[in-house]
Design an enzyme around this catalytic site. Structure first.
Site, PDB file in Angstrom:
ATOM      1  N   GLY A  29      -9.060  54.594 -74.808  1.00  0.00           N
ATOM      2  CA  GLY A  29      -9.603  55.865 -75.254  1.00  0.00           C
ATOM      3  C   GLY A  29     -11.096  56.036 -75.043  1.00  0.00           C
ATOM      4  O   GLY A  29     -11.730  56.852 -75.731  1.00  0.00           O
ATOM      5  N   GLU A  30     -11.657  55.295 -74.091  1.00  0.00           N
ATOM      6  CA  GLU A  30     -13.110  55.409 -73.871  1.00  0.00           C
ATOM      7  C   GLU A  30     -13.498  56.834 -73.480  1.00  0.00           C
ATOM      8  O   GLU A  30     -14.559  57.334 -73.867  1.00  0.00           O
ATOM      9  CB  GLU A  30     -13.571  54.432 -72.788  1.00  0.00           C
ATOM     10  N   ARG A  31     -12.645  57.503 -72.717  1.00  0.00           N
ATOM     11  CA  ARG A  31     -12.955  58.879 -72.291  1.00  0.00           C
ATOM     12  C   ARG A  31     -13.066  59.800 -73.504  1.00  0.00           C
ATOM     13  O   ARG A  31     -13.980  60.619 -73.598  1.00  0.00           O
ATOM     14  CB  ARG A  31     -11.870  59.367 -71.328  1.00  0.00           C
ATOM     15  N   ASN A  91      -4.685  53.453 -67.949  1.00  0.00           N
ATOM     16  CA  ASN A  91      -5.601  54.128 -67.035  1.00  0.00           C
ATOM     17  C   ASN A  91      -5.082  54.269 -65.619  1.00  0.00           C
ATOM     18  O   ASN A  91      -5.480  55.185 -64.900  1.00  0.00           O
ATOM     19  CB  ASN A  91      -6.939  53.377 -67.008  1.00  0.00           C
ATOM     20  N   SER A 101     -13.134  71.094 -75.789  1.00  0.00           N
ATOM     21  CA  SER A 101     -11.850  71.124 -76.484  1.00  0.00           C
ATOM     22  C   SER A 101     -11.949  70.414 -77.836  1.00  0.00           C
ATOM     23  O   SER A 101     -11.402  70.879 -78.840  1.00  0.00           O
ATOM     24  CB  SER A 101     -10.774  70.457 -75.619  1.00  0.00           C
ATOM     25  N   GLN A 125     -13.320  46.803 -69.330  1.00  0.00           N
ATOM     26  CA  GLN A 125     -12.492  48.000 -69.124  1.00  0.00           C
ATOM     27  C   GLN A 125     -12.363  48.270 -67.633  1.00  0.00           C
ATOM     28  O   GLN A 125     -13.350  48.248 -66.901  1.00  0.00           O
ATOM     29  CB  GLN A 125     -13.181  49.194 -69.806  1.00  0.00           C
TER      30      GLN A 125
END
Length: 363
Positions: free
Chosen positions: A83-85, A121, A49, A33
């Site tokens: 979508g690692e975050r 990213n 959130s 990544q």
């Protein structure tokens, strides 16, 4: 509890996708990544959130050893494509599972998958320039032309090339860029120096030897020019540990040495032209006094005094604007000259035969 699946669009003839709720514990980050650093504060904000609203957009994962129909196999692992975050924030939020678009049949190192990860990213506020550079370089290594990498990521080819150039930086300088201690623009100029000179430059920069970033950029450019100049003479240019300000101080023995070895006729010409130029520069005090007076005057008084002059106030303003433009160019030229003088007086000329002799380099 079994994974729930929903058919999703097929990406290619060999890669099938389904939507699944997968345990977070069975999802792994991709070691390839492009992003390596994540802002903890922003991750915590996203986690809050997610606690209230859930994960609004599924992440993308891959597995190459699964049933194309998406039936679960106990213990199967999934690797994040994008979508690692969100995955990290979901773990912080205490979720057990996360909604995923699963790509079956995607092998490790798949070029298209990496391209998607880089494109997603690039440009994010919390992605460092070095991470961008590594992502771009991976795509180039996979055979993508620079122009194609730029098109995929929504950047210009020159932007991609400049970023990749940052990978020429010594690791210590790369770390300084990632931490924001040195600007990307300055880092690009430093990347053109030899590794040894990059480290010595960073020492000077951190020490505060430069009045501004522009001064530091000019010095880096001058050092690169000096490296090239000495290379044509069969030697290496190596920065010393002396402070740049000391090495370039006006009238210092080192500055005098810039022309001490020139032929006598050339030294006489330089002395003559120097005296003439310094005399002209000293007359700038008069212009400075006039500009100071204009700056201190009341605008209404100026309007009364100059409105009836030839061309009115506008004509006088144009004259001062012209002076400002010329002064800006003169300052830029003097900055470059100062950088050249400092670079030439703060380095050593090392014979290649002595390059491995540390005593000769540090003498």
């Amino acid at each position: 509890m079994t994974d729930t699946t929903t058919p999703a669009p097929t990406t290619t003839d060999t890669v099938k996708t389904v939507v699944m709720n997968i345990p977070l514990s069975r999802i792994e980050r991709d070691v390839n990544q492009p992003r390596e650093h994540f802002d903890e504060e922003k991750l915590n904000e996203l986690a809050l959130s997610i606690k209230k609203l859930g994960v609004l957009q599924p992440i993308a994962v891959r597995t190459s050893d699964a049933d194309p129909k998406g039936r679960d196999r106990a213990g199967r692992k999934y690797t994040i494509i994008m979508g690692e975050r969100r995955w990290r924030a979901a773990k912080l939020a205490g979720l057990d599972r996360i909604r995923c678009i699963v790509h079956f049949g995607v092998e490790d190192g798949d070029p298209e998958t990496l391209a998607k990860a880089v494109a997603e990213n690039v440009g994010r506020a919390d992605m460092t320039p070095i991470e961008e550079a590594k992502g771009f370089q991976r795509l180039v290594d996979l055979g993508y032309p620079l122009e194609d990498v730029a098109a995929m990521c929504g950047k210009s080819a020159s932007y991609v090339g400049w970023r990749i150039d940052l990978l020429k930086l010594d690791l210590s300088v790369q770390e300084a860029v990632m931490k924001g201690h040195i600007t990307v623009g300055l880092a690009w100029y430093v990347a053109n120096l030899s590794r040894d000179n990059q480290q010595r430059f960073l020492t000077r920069y951190v020490r505060g030897d430069f009045a501004s970033t522009r001064d530091a950029e000019a010095f880096a450019r001058a050092c690169r020019t000096e490296e090239e100049r000495q290379a044509t003479q069969g030697s290496f240019f190596v920065l010393t540990e002396d402070a740049a300000a000391e090495a370039g101080a006006a009238g210092s023995p080192r500055q005098e040495g810039l022309y001490a070895q020139l032929p006598e006729e050339e030294r006489e010409r330089i002395t003559r032209d120097r005296n003439a130029l310094v005399g002209k520069i000293e007359r700038l005090d008069t212009a400075g006094s006039i500009l100071s007076e204009l700056a201190a005057m009341d605008p209404e008084e100026l309007a009364l005094l100059l409105a009836g002059a030839p061309g009115g106030v506008a004509a006088q303003r144009l004259r001062v604007d012209h002076l400002k433009d010329v002064a800006t160019k003169a300052v830029r030229n003097l900055r470059e000259a100062q950088a050249v003088a400092t670079a030439r007086t703060s380095g050593l000329q090392v014979d290649p035969a002595l390059a491995n002799d540390s005593a000769a380099v540090s003498a």
